[in-house]
Scaffold this active site. Structure first.
Site, mmCIF file in Angstrom:
data_model
loop_
_atom_site.group_PDB
_atom_site.id
_atom_site.type_symbol
_atom_site.label_atom_id
_atom_site.label_comp_id
_atom_site.label_asym_id
_atom_site.label_seq_id
_atom_site.Cartn_x
_atom_site.Cartn_y
_atom_site.Cartn_z
ATOM 1 N N HIS A 1 11.993 8.546 33.092
ATOM 2 C CA HIS A 1 12.339 7.130 32.952
ATOM 3 C C HIS A 1 11.105 6.373 32.520
ATOM 4 O O HIS A 1 10.298 5.947 33.350
ATOM 5 C CB HIS A 1 12.896 6.597 34.280
ATOM 6 C CG HIS A 1 13.293 5.151 34.250
ATOM 7 N ND1 HIS A 1 14.052 4.570 35.233
ATOM 8 C CD2 HIS A 1 13.041 4.153 33.361
ATOM 9 C CE1 HIS A 1 14.243 3.291 34.967
ATOM 10 N NE2 HIS A 1 13.618 3.011 33.820
ATOM 11 N N HIS B 1 20.685 2.370 33.312
ATOM 12 C CA HIS B 1 20.032 1.607 34.366
ATOM 13 C C HIS B 1 21.130 0.972 35.230
ATOM 14 O O HIS B 1 22.065 0.361 34.693
ATOM 15 C CB HIS B 1 19.185 0.476 33.775
ATOM 16 C CG HIS B 1 17.871 0.894 33.205
ATOM 17 N ND1 HIS B 1 17.740 1.882 32.271
ATOM 18 C CD2 HIS B 1 16.605 0.441 33.450
ATOM 19 C CE1 HIS B 1 16.461 2.020 31.960
ATOM 20 N NE2 HIS B 1 15.739 1.153 32.656
ATOM 21 N N GLU C 1 19.004 -1.740 39.821
ATOM 22 C CA GLU C 1 17.585 -2.151 39.857
ATOM 23 C C GLU C 1 17.553 -3.507 40.555
ATOM 24 O O GLU C 1 17.043 -3.633 41.654
ATOM 25 C CB GLU C 1 17.026 -2.232 38.424
ATOM 26 C CG GLU C 1 15.572 -2.700 38.357
ATOM 27 C CD GLU C 1 15.043 -2.852 36.925
ATOM 28 O OE1 GLU C 1 15.856 -2.883 35.971
ATOM 29 O OE2 GLU C 1 13.811 -2.952 36.765
HETATM 30 N N1 ADE Z 1 13.536 -2.324 29.660
HETATM 31 C C1 ADE Z 1 12.282 -1.930 29.890
HETATM 32 N N2 ADE Z 1 12.058 -1.818 31.194
HETATM 33 C C2 ADE Z 1 13.219 -2.124 31.832
HETATM 34 C C3 ADE Z 1 13.643 -2.179 33.174
HETATM 35 N N3 ADE Z 1 12.816 -1.896 34.191
HETATM 36 N N4 ADE Z 1 14.899 -2.564 33.440
HETATM 37 C C4 ADE Z 1 15.732 -2.868 32.452
HETATM 38 N N5 ADE Z 1 15.387 -2.825 31.170
HETATM 39 C C5 ADE Z 1 14.148 -2.456 30.854
HETATM 40 ZN ZN ZN Z 2 13.639 1.168 32.881
#
Ligand code: ADE
Ligand code: ZN
Length: 349
Positions: free
Chosen positions: A25, A205, A208
């Site tokens: 990642h 993703h 987060e």
């Molecule tokens: N693009 C680059 N880093 C990211 C992240 N942590 N979350 C979502 N999009 C991203």
């Molecule tokens: Zn990312």
């Protein structure tokens, strides 16, 4: 679980650095160091809204994901030619090899570039050539994952996929990144279904900043094979059980979570709990030039803050290979290297 010979805590930092690992990642645009941004700006005659390297670095005080993305997209505006993408890729792979990364699966965001008039082939060919040359010259293996920007429409994602398909043999899968909250996985159901038909690997993703529901969506609607981040899964016990049952890997990025205020303190990071619960957790750098460290720095700071041990280091390294999209032969080769490094450090006690 395979038991490994224990390594003395005094040798743990050296072990973390020395152990072979995969990085699954990281966004290649997030590896652009301020020095390279300014060098490329000068080479290409691009004007930046920052006086210089130090001024840009001072702007790296993020409060959330969006505050980072605004600067990240501005930094990427210096990339115009195939050589720029090549130089960025080589710089990252050289740095990753120093951290004993033996395999990297690298995200790239084509829409960030095609929106500015850069050709899809410019992006992919530059990065692909960097991957190939790094393998030949530095022995590091790598592969590319095309990531759709979720703040844009699904129609735009379809057009991006269409533009990339002539270069289908140069990337192994697709991902989903950018502003999470308000852009749930369901928005991209049809384009992911098409990618699935095409036999591409699928990752996304999720969790987060977004809720557990977005992780469920990534699994059930997108058929994502890994969850990028996924740290919000801990809020949903049924989801935790699902992730364990199906062995779904989470590609966790501790320093990213710290710098984007997902956690207030690394000592509070839930990675040890996720690992303890039996999830296939991995450690990754996300956007190393922006978040204060490449992958080894993520391991070192996490272990120092949480008191994790060598058994957990072993599990994270094993998980990085298990979760990667490589052949069983390739995985077995790196597992033997991992065993040799652990045996060497265990003998030091
Ligand atoms: N693009 C680059 N880093 C990211 C992240 N942590 N979350 C979502 N999009 C991203
Ligand atoms: Zn990312």
């Amino acid at each position: 679980m395979h038991t490994v010979p224990a390594v003395d805590a005094a040798h743990l930092p050296q072990l973390l650095k020395a152990m072979p690992k995969a990085e699954l990642h990281m966004h290649i645009e997030g590896s652009l160091e301020p020095e390279l941004i300014f060098a490329l700006a000068q080479r290409n005659g691009v004007k930046l809204p920052y006086a210089g390297v130090e001024d840009l670095r001072r702007a790296y005080a993020f409060t959330d994901l969006q505050s980072f993305l605004d600067i990240y997209y501005a930094g990427a505006s210096v990339l115009l030619y195939e050589q720029d993408f090549y130089d960025m890729g080589r710089a990252y792979l050289t740095r990753a090899a120093q951290d004993n990364v033996v395999h990297a699966e690298i995200f790239f965001d084509p829409q960030t570039h095609t929106q500015r008039g850069v050709g899809m082939e410019t992006v992919i060919n530059g990065l692909y050539r960097a991957c190939r040359d790094a393998e030949i010259e530095q022995g590091i293996s790598s592969a590319l994952i095309l990531s759709f920007l979720r703040h844009l429409s699904e129609e735009d994602a379809f057009a991006t996929l269409e533009a990339a398909l002539p270069l289908r043999d140069r990337f192994i899968g697709v991902g989903l990144d950018s502003s999470e909250v308000g852009n749930p996985p369901e928005k991209f159901a049809r384009v992911f279904a098409r990618c699935r038909e095409l036999g591409l690997h699928l990752v996304a993703h999720a969790g987060e900043e977004g809720p557990p529901a977005y992780i469920w969506g990534a699994l059930d609607v997108l058929h994502s094979e890994r969850i990028d981040h996924g740290v919000q899964a801990a809020r949903d016990e049924a989801l935790m059980q699902r992730l364990v049952r199906d062995g779904v890997p989470l590609t966790v990025c501790p320093l990213s979570n710290l710098k984007l205020c997902v956690v207030s303190d690394l000592a509070q990071h839930n990675l040890p709990q996720l690992l303890e619960a039996g999830l296939k957790v991995t450690v990754n750098s996300d956007d190393p030039a922006y978040f204060g460290g490449y992958v080894n720095e993520n391991y070192l700071q996490l272990f120092a803050a949480t008191g994790m041990n060598s058994q957990q280091a072993w599990q994270l390294a094993v998980n990085s290979f298990d979760a990667s999209f490589v052949t069983p032969q390739q995985r077995a080769h790196w597992m033997r290297q991992l065993e040799a490094v652990f045996a060497r450090y265990a003998a030091l006690a």
